[in-house]
Design an enzyme around this catalytic site. Structure first.
Site, PDB file in Angstrom:
ATOM      1  N   ARG A  91      -6.204   7.760   6.673  1.00  9.81           N
ATOM      2  CA  ARG A  91      -6.550   7.528   5.273  1.00  9.81           C
ATOM      3  C   ARG A  91      -5.431   8.035   4.387  1.00  9.81           C
ATOM      4  O   ARG A  91      -4.933   9.141   4.568  1.00  9.81           O
ATOM      5  CB  ARG A  91      -7.848   8.249   4.895  1.00  9.81           C
ATOM      6  N   VAL A  92      -5.027   7.189   3.449  1.00 16.27           N
ATOM      7  CA  VAL A  92      -4.141   7.622   2.366  1.00 16.27           C
ATOM      8  C   VAL A  92      -4.864   7.318   1.062  1.00 16.27           C
ATOM      9  O   VAL A  92      -5.656   6.381   0.984  1.00 16.27           O
ATOM     10  CB  VAL A  92      -2.758   6.929   2.420  1.00 16.27           C
ATOM     11  N   SER A  93      -4.590   8.115   0.038  1.00 14.36           N
ATOM     12  CA  SER A  93      -5.377   8.020  -1.195  1.00 14.36           C
ATOM     13  C   SER A  93      -5.048   6.797  -2.034  1.00 14.36           C
ATOM     14  O   SER A  93      -5.900   6.270  -2.744  1.00 14.36           O
ATOM     15  CB  SER A  93      -5.192   9.286  -2.038  1.00 14.36           C
ATOM     16  N   THR A  94      -3.795   6.329  -1.987  1.00 12.56           N
ATOM     17  CA  THR A  94      -3.394   5.179  -2.799  1.00 12.56           C
ATOM     18  C   THR A  94      -2.552   4.232  -1.958  1.00 12.56           C
ATOM     19  O   THR A  94      -2.038   4.603  -0.903  1.00 12.56           O
ATOM     20  CB  THR A  94      -2.565   5.615  -4.020  1.00 12.56           C
ATOM     21  N   GLN A 129       1.000   5.501  -1.210  1.00 18.94           N
ATOM     22  CA  GLN A 129       1.262   6.590  -0.269  1.00 18.94           C
ATOM     23  C   GLN A 129       1.626   6.042   1.103  1.00 18.94           C
ATOM     24  O   GLN A 129       1.158   4.973   1.505  1.00 18.94           O
ATOM     25  CB  GLN A 129       0.046   7.509  -0.162  1.00 18.94           C
TER      26      GLN A 129
END
Length: 201
Positions: free
Chosen positions: A8-11, A14
């Site tokens: 998982r990356v926030s944006t 990223q």
């Protein structure tokens, strides 16, 4: 046992390479690596949901760090319980060897794992809270310096001054003036207030 990985990356900006490299080193098949580019505030994520549907008892799930799973303390605890107790899978958190449910399945091992999970979950949520606070403080400081956020307003149409003057004089209604300018009435009135405050007349 079948192995899976979750990233998982926030944006979308990223970079997920660090997590991807770590999971590939575990020899996880590419088709078993699921990735969301979304905030960790909750678990309403399409790829995570798809992963959970695929998991079967005794499968093994790798994640790089606990904050990649999520950043909400209660929800991390809840998801961990769902994965380990209901789905009956094992989880390995690569950055924290104590969080490896394959090890220490006796009472003491489970107790230690639960303590570590609670501490790390708290840290993950606390960091999320700190990020929000830093963002709010940064925005407040920028506003104090005169930085404006959002899209700049569209330029006024050429006939705005004329329509505004006739509206203020009571010659036409606000609805008619707004229509002449190609605006919604609320937009016309909002821009009129700015227009007056700027003393452009």
């Amino acid at each position: 046992m079948p192995t899976y990985g979750y990233i998982r990356v926030s944006t979308r900006e990223q970079n997920e390479d660090r997590q991807l490299i770590a999971l590939r080193e575990m020899s996880i098949p590419e088709q078993n690596i699921f990735m969301d580019k979304q905030s960790g505030k909750d678990f309403n994520r399409p790829q995570y949901k798809k992963l959970v549907r695929k998991l079967k008892p005794d499968d093994l799930l790798y994640i790089k760090s606990i904050d990649r799973l999520g950043r909400n303390y209660e929800e991390i605890q809840n998801q961990w319980r769902i994965l380990t107790k209901e789905k009956k899978i094992d989880i390995v958190v690569l950055d924290m060897p104590l969080l490896d449910t394959r090890r220490g399945k006796d009472l003491m091992g489970t107790f230690l794992s639960d303590i570590v999970l609670q501490v790390l979950s708290f840290v993950a949520e606390n960091e999320r809270t700190n990020i929000r606070q830093r963002q709010a403080e940064g925005i407040a400081a920028a506003k104090a310096r005169g930085v404006r956020f959002g899209r700049p307003p569209r330029p006024l149409p050429e006939n705005y001054h004329s329509a505004y003057q006739r509206w203020k004089a009571g010659a036409i209604t606000g609805t008619a003036a707004a229509k002449e300018c190609g605006m919604a009435l609320s937009t016309f009135r909002y821009r009129a207030e700015i227009y007056e405050n700027a003393k452009l007349l």
